[in-house]
Design a protein around this motif. Structure first.
Motif, short mmCIF file in Angstrom:
data_model
loop_
_atom_site.label_atom_id
_atom_site.label_comp_id
_atom_site.label_asym_id
_atom_site.label_seq_id
_atom_site.Cartn_x
_atom_site.Cartn_y
_atom_site.Cartn_z
N LEU A 38 -0.98 -15.66 1.66
CA LEU A 38 -0.69 -14.24 1.47
C LEU A 38 -0.85 -13.83 0.01
N GLU A 39 -0.32 -14.66 -0.88
CA GLU A 39 -0.42 -14.35 -2.31
C GLU A 39 -1.88 -14.34 -2.73
N SER A 40 -2.63 -15.37 -2.30
CA SER A 40 -4.04 -15.45 -2.70
C SER A 40 -4.82 -14.27 -2.16
N PHE A 41 -4.46 -13.89 -0.94
CA PHE A 41 -5.08 -12.74 -0.31
C PHE A 41 -4.92 -11.50 -1.19
N LEU A 42 -3.67 -11.26 -1.61
CA LEU A 42 -3.40 -10.09 -2.46
C LEU A 42 -4.11 -10.21 -3.80
N SER A 43 -4.05 -11.42 -4.38
CA SER A 43 -4.69 -11.60 -5.68
C SER A 43 -6.20 -11.43 -5.55
N PHE A 44 -6.73 -11.89 -4.41
CA PHE A 44 -8.16 -11.77 -4.18
C PHE A 44 -8.58 -10.31 -4.21
N LEU A 45 -7.73 -9.45 -3.66
CA LEU A 45 -8.05 -8.03 -3.63
C LEU A 45 -7.72 -7.34 -4.94
N LEU A 84 -4.63 -7.13 -6.05
CA LEU A 84 -3.32 -6.50 -5.91
C LEU A 84 -2.18 -7.47 -6.20
N GLY A 85 -2.50 -8.70 -6.55
CA GLY A 85 -1.44 -9.67 -6.75
C GLY A 85 -1.24 -9.98 -8.22
N VAL A 86 -1.41 -11.25 -8.55
CA VAL A 86 -1.21 -11.72 -9.91
C VAL A 86 -2.28 -11.13 -10.83
N GLN A 87 -1.86 -10.73 -12.04
CA GLN A 87 -2.80 -10.08 -12.96
C GLN A 87 -3.10 -10.97 -14.16
N GLU A 88 -4.28 -10.82 -14.73
CA GLU A 88 -4.60 -11.50 -15.98
C GLU A 88 -3.55 -11.14 -17.03
N ILE A 117 0.96 -4.65 0.95
CA ILE A 117 0.03 -3.98 0.05
C ILE A 117 0.60 -2.63 -0.37
N ILE A 118 1.14 -1.90 0.62
CA ILE A 118 1.71 -0.59 0.29
C ILE A 118 2.87 -0.73 -0.70
N LEU A 119 3.72 -1.75 -0.47
CA LEU A 119 4.82 -1.97 -1.41
C LEU A 119 4.28 -2.21 -2.82
N MET A 120 3.21 -3.02 -2.89
CA MET A 120 2.64 -3.32 -4.21
C MET A 120 2.06 -2.06 -4.85
N VAL A 121 1.47 -1.21 -4.01
CA VAL A 121 0.88 0.02 -4.53
C VAL A 121 1.97 0.93 -5.08
N VAL A 122 3.02 1.09 -4.28
CA VAL A 122 4.06 2.04 -4.65
C VAL A 122 4.83 1.58 -5.88
N PHE A 123 5.18 0.31 -5.91
CA PHE A 123 6.05 -0.15 -6.99
C PHE A 123 5.32 -0.85 -8.12
N GLY A 124 4.01 -0.84 -8.05
CA GLY A 124 3.27 -1.44 -9.15
C GLY A 124 3.16 -2.94 -8.98
N ARG A 125 2.20 -3.52 -9.69
CA ARG A 125 1.95 -4.95 -9.50
C ARG A 125 2.85 -5.77 -10.39
N ASN A 126 3.95 -6.17 -9.81
CA ASN A 126 4.95 -6.88 -10.58
C ASN A 126 5.19 -8.19 -9.88
N GLY A 134 -11.26 -0.92 5.84
CA GLY A 134 -10.59 -1.89 4.98
C GLY A 134 -10.96 -1.68 3.52
N ARG A 135 -12.24 -1.37 3.31
CA ARG A 135 -12.72 -1.13 1.95
C ARG A 135 -12.02 0.09 1.36
N TYR A 136 -11.95 1.15 2.16
CA TYR A 136 -11.26 2.36 1.69
C TYR A 136 -9.79 2.06 1.39
N PHE A 137 -9.22 1.21 2.24
CA PHE A 137 -7.82 0.87 2.05
C PHE A 137 -7.61 0.20 0.70
N VAL A 138 -8.48 -0.78 0.38
CA VAL A 138 -8.33 -1.50 -0.90
C VAL A 138 -8.58 -0.56 -2.07
#
Lengths: 307, 299, 262
Positions: free
Chosen positions: B233-240, B242-246, B151-160, A260-264
């Protein structure tokens, strides 16, 4: 049984191929991805990527080669760590994620089912209300809130448990991650088990068992559980999916170097090959679990064999 | 005998009686349910505070103050929930985060409701091979680890942020489609649908005028249960990250920051967490209450 | 003849969301040893709840008051544990819906043998022997094969025979049959009723046959109870009551039976 497995594989394999095709397609449209022309990569990686994906060949052939490599278990070179293949990275994290995931799933299943059964037998008592209350918290408090609070309390405030690191799989280092990972699942499973046990307890065949004068304990163990556990068996795959996504967060919070870490890290650094490798691994694991839960169901429920 | 002649419009009106009393009864029952009523009040308070609160507070959410770093919560300083490492007022930031988390919850849910209802009614109403194929697709998508997919969608298309709405909405519609399909199948067997068909109404109109209004109850229940899962879900992504940006912020971002700094400032974790948990719990209680209220069989 | 069951002032109440519901209202009756008592009445008349209450298998929200002497023991004073030692051993049950009344994940053999293994502490072999014996009584073919089957592999009629077999496992004194033929087709009904008549003749078993179908009752029963709204309307010799009913309700009930059946 064999028929069932073949039938499931007939669905699982095309699904996996679709997922892989999707990942393959995404990597082509991804800006700055492995297949765009305007990339500025160190020549060594450029070389490796070209070799890995046979960029000079037609698209369909490229996909075929990609598929056959995956079938052989080769996920290609990492896009960012130039000295590693994706396989090496995943293998280094796998034991950690697997330990975490398997402990969490066993604990969630055992504890969740047990609490659910007891709550159903003692329904409308204090025990029942307590279990349902706690499980409500488990459902409403997401793991990324729960885990920091647990480590704040048990790790920093009470100083009982280490709050980060793997430490070679030391049991004390495992407690907080496993607990934070399994609590939401325990909550869901105990609720499911409670309602399915109540439903079974109200069914006609349990009335028959009581009319036969069978002692209460034996009614529960021999007649009730095998029926009421069926929804939990069906929930096995979704629970695993939940634990996979949960572990991404938990490994992050507790600083565990798992998949999971690698994934992030891969996602943040746009390491496309690593991310798609993890995605394919997760999808295959899920397919395997769906198959497993179908087999378990067939063993537990004689009615399935007929179909 | 006196035979009355109905126009097509009259018949439409008669055939599509929605039974307003059902919904108002349901609302009354909902208000009788103590847990739901409390949740409704808490949720309204949090929403109103998030929308209007920032206008009444003395601090701005991006205003840094190097003289008041990591102030603990206190009433005298006016930082009721304390400040963060940049001296920004946490209360205001929570309210701004709430705006974003709640609106992502609502918008992404709407996206998934639109997709899910369209897909589900079409599959359910037309049935046959179309239904089989459509539902097989849903089954396959169900088997995907969909958070990883987002997550993959966010990675590929950027954090928008707009993509975030879409991506979340695009994975959450599956359950809705399944439920709507099941309900559609049972509704389409009813006599009033037969009657509309015999009047020569087109399938499209029957779906819009007769089927969807009858699905409203179910849809509302699932909206209240879907909004919390979208917020998570949103908080999860933001936590990592990958979601909302400063400089934008959401509850997920705040909780993420808070968990990194909990050793120095516990309030940065506890207060955003509390707001989020209260919102999630309220929505769940309202959803459960609505489900009971709209299903009068129990009474 | 000796009385086997003597019920006095029995009332059954259910605590529901609409308040207390009286299902059985202060009834008294008795059954003699070897007799077959038919209990007739429409659904909701309390006929089933009467027998569920005295044997302790009411649903959780039900309570029973009164006296129910079975072999000179008041069943209503016994604890659940003591009652479970009587149920299945001295009192056998047959239920209405054979499709759902057997445990789906247990094979027929195990469902049969567990009764005598628990009540008589039989070994598995003895229990199996007994199981084959009772399956022979209920006229099921290919018994060896049948023991390994699961309920879903049997027809409704076969399941009901298995159910009767289960009730006979411990040679009970008394069998309560709750609408045993209602869910079955007419030919199977006849065959099941024949089994009841055989049981009466050869085994000297007391039977309480609960049914809304007067035709079914008249084929097996010696005496009859007519129930309505929790009360006993009329009781007596089966033939007498059916040929010359005294009570208006009984007449009304009989008028619903087609002419040719009388």
């Amino acid at each position: 049984m064999i028929q069932l497995i073949i039938k499931r594989l007939a669905i699982a394999i095309p699904t996996l191929i679709i997922i892989i095709a999707f990942v393959f397609g995404l990597m082509r449209v991804a800006p700055g991805g492995p297949f765009t022309n305007e990339r500025a990569l160190p020549p060594e990686i450029e070389q490796k990527i070209n070799e890995a994906y046979d960029l000079d060949k037609p698209l369909i052939q490229q996909f075929g080669i990609y598929l056959s490599k995956i079938a052989k278990g080769d996920l290609g070179p990492s896009y960012k760590y130039k000295d590693f293949t994706v396989n090496e990275l995943i293998l280094s994290g796998f034991p950690i994620s697997l330990t975490l995931g398997i402990s969490a799933i066993i604990i969630s299943l055992l504890l969740g089912s047990l609490l659910g059964i007891i709550a159903a037998i003692k329904r409308n008592t204090i025990f029942d209300y307590a279990v349902m209350g706690i499980s409500l918290i488990g459902i409403c408090v997401p793991s990324f809130v729960l885990a920091p609070i647990l480590s704040l309390f048990f790790g920093l405030y009470l100083g009982f448990l280490p709050i980060s690191g793997w430490n070679g799989g030391n049991i004390y280092n495992l407690i907080l991650p496993v607990v934070s990972l399994s609590l939401p699942q325990i909550a869901i499973i105990s609720r499911m088990m409670r309602s399915s046990t109540i439903e079974t307890l109200n069914s006609n065949f349990i009335r028959t068992a009581r009319a036969k004068g069978i002692p209460k304990r034996r009614i529960i163990t021999k007649h009730v559980i095998r029926s009421s556990i069926l929804p939990i068996i069906d929930y096995l795959a979704p629970a695993t999916a939940g634990l996979m996504t949960g572990s991404i967060i938990i490994e992050q919070i507790f600083g565990l170097p798992g998949i999971g870490r690698y994934f992030v890290v891969g996602a943040l650094q746009r390491d496309y090959t690593l991310v798609s490798g993890v995605m394919i691994l997760y999808a295959s694991l899920l397919m395997f679990l769906i198959l497993l839960s179908d087999i378990l169901r067939a063993i537990l429920d004689p009615r399935v064999k007929i179909k | 005998m006196n035979i009355k002649h109905y126009s097509k419009d009259d018949l439409d009106n008669i055939l599509s009686v929605k039974g307003n009393s059902l919904y108002s009864d349901a609302f009354k029952r909902l208000l009788k349910n103590k847990a739901s009523l409390t949740s409704l009040i808490i949720l309204s308070l949090i929403t109103l505070l998030s929308v209007f609160g920032p206008y009444f507070l003395q601090y701005d959410f991006y205003e840094t103050d190097w003289n008041s770093i990591y102030l603990p919560p206190s009433i005298e300083s006016g930082h009721y929930f304390g400040t963060d490492g940049n001296g920004r007022d946490l209360f205001v930031r929570i309210l701004y985060g709430g705006r974003l988390s709640l609106s992502i919850g609502i918008i992404a849910t709407l996206v998934s409701v639109i997709i899910g209802v369209t897909y589900g009614t079409i599959a359910g109403y037309f049935g046959g091979k179309l239904d089989t194929v459509m539902m097989r697709i849903v089954e396959i998508l169900y088997a995907m680890p969909y958070l990883i997919f987002v997550i993959i969608l966010m990675v590929v298309f950027g954090r928008n942020i707009y993509l975030l709405f879409l991506a979340i909405g695009a994975v959450e519609w599956l359950t809705m489609a399944r439920i709507v399909r099941g309900q559609t199948i049972s509704i389409k067997e009813k006599e009033f649908i037969e009657a509309s068909k015999s009047l020569g109404q087109s399938s499209f109109l029957i779906i819009i005028k007769h089927i969807i209004p009858n699905l409203a109850g179910t849809i509302i229940v699932y909206i209240t249960l879907m909004v919390p899962s979208v917020i998570i879900l949103e908080s999860f992504l933001s936590f990592l990250g990958l979601g909302v940006q400063e400089p934008l912020t959401s509850w997920g971002v705040l909780i993420s920051e808070g968990s990194r700094e909990m050793e120095t400032a516990w309030w940065l974790l506890i207060f955003p967490g509390l707001f989020m948990v209260l919102t999630l719990a309220s929505l769940n209680f309202i959803g459960d209450g609505l489900r009971d209220a709209l299903d009068p069989k129990e009474y | 003849m000796q009385t086997i069951l003597n019920v006095n002032d029995l009332s059954v109440n259910f605590d529901t969301s609409q308040g207390l519901i009286k299902a059985v209202d202060n009834i008294s009756f008795s059954i003699k040893k070897g007799e077959c008592l038919g209990i007739a009445g429409e659904s909701g008349s309390g006929k089933t709840q009467t027998f569920f209450s005295i044997t302790g298998i009411l649903s959780d929200n039900g309570t029973a008051t009164g006296i129910a002497d079975f072999n000179d023991v008041d069943l209503l004073k016994l604890t659940e544990k003591e009652l479970s030692k009587i149920r299945g051993k001295k009192i056998g049950f047959i239920f209405q819906d054979p499709m759902t009344s057997l445990t789906p994940h247990m094979n027929i053999g195990n469902q049969l043998i567990e009764v005598s293994m628990i009540h008589k502490k039989n070994t598995k072999n003895d229990a199996l022997k007994k199981a084959k014996e009772v399956l022979d009584i209920v006229k099921l073919p290919r018994i060896e094969n049948l023991l390994k089957k699961y309920p879903h592999e049997l027809s409704g009629g076969m399941r009901q025979r298995v159910m009767i077999g289960i009730s006979l496992m411990c040679d009970p004194l008394f069998i309560i049959a709750d609408e045993p033929t209602t869910a079955l087709d007419v030919t199977t009904q006849k065959e099941i009723l024949k089994i009841f008549n055989d049981l009466k003749k050869y085994k000297d078993i007391t039977i309480a046959l609960i049914s809304h179908d007067i035709g079914v009752i008249s084929e097996v029963s010696d005496t009859i109870l007519i129930m309505n709204e929790g009360r006993i309307i009329e009781k007596g010799n089966c033939k007498e009551v059916l040929t010359s009913p005294k009570h208006e309700y009984t007449k009304h009930l009989l008028s619903c039976v087609p002419e040719w059946m009388k």
